[in-house]
Design an enzyme around this catalytic site. Structure first.
Site, mmCIF file in Angstrom:
data_model
loop_
_atom_site.group_PDB
_atom_site.id
_atom_site.type_symbol
_atom_site.label_atom_id
_atom_site.label_comp_id
_atom_site.label_asym_id
_atom_site.label_seq_id
_atom_site.Cartn_x
_atom_site.Cartn_y
_atom_site.Cartn_z
ATOM 1 N N VAL A 1 52.076 60.255 56.679
ATOM 2 C CA VAL A 1 52.467 60.285 58.092
ATOM 3 C C VAL A 1 51.437 61.140 58.819
ATOM 4 O O VAL A 1 51.218 62.300 58.468
ATOM 5 C CB VAL A 1 53.893 60.844 58.287
ATOM 6 C CG1 VAL A 1 54.198 61.002 59.779
ATOM 7 C CG2 VAL A 1 54.924 59.923 57.644
ATOM 8 N N GLY B 1 49.584 66.309 59.433
ATOM 9 C CA GLY B 1 49.865 65.112 58.651
ATOM 10 C C GLY B 1 50.502 65.522 57.334
ATOM 11 O O GLY B 1 50.551 66.708 56.996
ATOM 12 N N LYS B 2 51.005 64.587 56.602
ATOM 13 C CA LYS B 2 51.551 64.891 55.258
ATOM 14 C C LYS B 2 51.615 63.597 54.482
ATOM 15 O O LYS B 2 51.782 62.516 55.061
ATOM 16 C CB LYS B 2 52.965 65.472 55.394
ATOM 17 C CG LYS B 2 53.423 66.241 54.191
ATOM 18 C CD LYS B 2 52.811 67.629 54.189
ATOM 19 C CE LYS B 2 53.256 68.462 53.020
ATOM 20 N NZ LYS B 2 52.830 69.858 53.167
ATOM 21 N N GLY B 3 51.504 63.706 53.151
ATOM 22 C CA GLY B 3 51.574 62.511 52.328
ATOM 23 C C GLY B 3 52.401 62.750 51.091
ATOM 24 O O GLY B 3 52.714 63.896 50.741
#
Ligand code: NAD
Length: 410
Positions: free
Chosen positions: A56, A101-103
């Site tokens: 995201v 962001g992050k994953g």
């Protein structure tokens, strides 16, 4: 309460304080891009294994998106989105030139071999390589990913883009990682405590500290707090807790934890139930393990008058309100645990400059960033007459709103 709901509660409270209208709230809250990739590998058993990876990219008004990659069976789009929004506010609070962001990949690393993990990582990068990069979105370690995983990310991305260490931070030092990165989040936590106690006119020396979680963040926070003269009276992990009313010997405890993989059995303190750490008699409590550690179930029993959120979202909104009403001081995650992302920024800068920094330079830079951010939060807190959490949210959100409007929304 789910992490995304917690993140939304604080976001809405700060937006209300800032008198943002619905359009501004929608603009700030909505992620810029949400990506889902299918990762299919051949398992060691010769079968097909399919995993789902997420990224995201919440906001890039202030710079490239920045955030960790998590490998865990419970990873889902909601969790990834909540962590991505937190990254946007964190990078804005400490004023580093990144967005958020992050994953994550929904997988259980305990059941995967190194070869399987490496293949998943490389296929995840293949699925994303058009939308990540040093000036687009920069990855980092998070739960169950480490310097080795970051090295695979760098290598896989570099195969199609040329040598690009700045696509990812948290790399091994020999592969353009930064000195000081491993200790950075714990160091930032201790700098946050020092800034707060200094503001309150209280000394660090002799302050009794209790720490939930003794992993990367908790153990460095304990060591550095001890070096600053604090007394670490209690520490817990997933198996139990230890307490010593005078002070635990942190170096000895770190050695014990390294060999036994737990604080349990440490002979320099009294063994306690895991959960009693949170309610023990101390001055400063540092939850540095999980989200939702302090909730309606235990909020009445918290004895520390200062709580430093080293973990992400360790206090439920209900408990947060209750503790504030009782006069407790809480330094929020979006300030207290920014040491890691700040030194990640230094790593990215070193990679772009192709010029490594000394550890002293990194630590001094972190100290300066944590002090300036604390002063900025204090100013916002006084202006809005609110608590530290909402002041930090308002500060971060306003920096993002202002950058977005200045760039233009045509
Ligand atoms: P880690 O995996 O190294 O350590 C976690 C520790 O918590 C372990 O000691 C584990 O035993 C303990 N733990 C697990 N469940 C527990 C429970 N119920 N009670 C008490 N202890 C328990 O993780 P970490 O890197 O130290 O991260 C800790 C927290 O800080 C996480 O919430 C993470 O998201 C957050 N955080 C980490 C960083 C970073 O740079 N590592 C940066 C920002 C935020």
């Amino acid at each position: 309460m789910k992490p995304l709901d917690i993140a939304k509660v604080y976001f809405e409270q700060a937006a209300h304080l800032m008198k943002y209208d619905l359009r501004t709230r929608t603009m700030l809250w909505t992620p810029a891009r949400e990506i889902k990739v299918e990762i299919t590998i051949e398992t060691d058993a010769g079968e097909i294994g399919t995993y789902i990876g997420y990224r995201v990219q919440h906001d890039n008004a202030r710079g490239p998106m920045k955030g960790g990659l998590r490998y865990h069976p419970t990873v889902d789009p909601d969790e990834v989105q909540s962590l991505a929004t937190l990254m946007t506010w964190k990078t804005a609070v400490v004023n580093i030139p990144f967005g958020g962001g992050k994953g994550g990949v929904a997988c259980d690393p305990d059941k995967l071999s190194q070869r399987e993990l490496e293949t998943i990582t490389r296929k995840y990068v293949d699925g994303l390589h058009d939308v990540i990069g040093p000036y687009i979105d920069v990855l980092a370690p998070d739960v169950n990913t480490n310097a080795q995983v970051m090295a695979w990310i760098m290598d896989q991305y570099s195969k199609t883009r040329g040598f690009t260490p700045a696509v990812v931070t948290g790399k091994p030092v020999e592969l353009h990682g930064s000195l000081g990165r491993e200790a950075a989040t714990g160091r930032g936590v201790v700098l946050a405590i020092k800034n707060l106690l200094g503001h309150l006119g209280r000394p660090m020396e002799g302050t009794r500290v209790a720490i939930q979680g003794f992993g990367n963040v908790g153990s460095y926070a304990a060591l550095l707090a001890e070096q600053c003269g604090a007394r670490v009276v209690g520490v817990s992990d997933q198996f139990g807790a230890v307490y010593n009313k005078d002070a635990l010997d942190v170096k000895a405890l770190i050695e014990h934890y390294a060999s036994k993989k737990s604080v349990v059995g440490f002979c320099g303190g009294i063994a306690l139930e895991r959960e009693s750490l949170l309610t023990m008699d101390c001055d400063v409590l540092i939850p540095s393990a999980l989200s939702n550690a302090i909730t309606a179930d235990n909020m009445d029993d918290i004895r520390a008058d200062v709580i430093i959120e080293a973990a992400n979202s360790p206090i439920s909104p209900e408990a947060d309100k209750h503790l504030n009403d009782k006069g407790k001081i809480i330094l929020p995650d979006i300030y207290a645990n920014t040491g890691g992302v700040t030194v990640s920024y230094f790593e990215w800068a070193q990679n772009i400059q192709q010029m490594p920094w000394s550890e002293e330079q990194v630590n001094e830079g972190l100290k300066a960033k944590m002090s300036t951010a604390f002063a900025d939060i204090l100013t916002t807190r006084e202006k809005l007459n609110t608590d530290f959490r909402l002041a930090a949210y308002a500060l971060g959100m306003e920096r993002v709103r202002s950058a977005t409007m200045q760039r233009g929304v045509l």
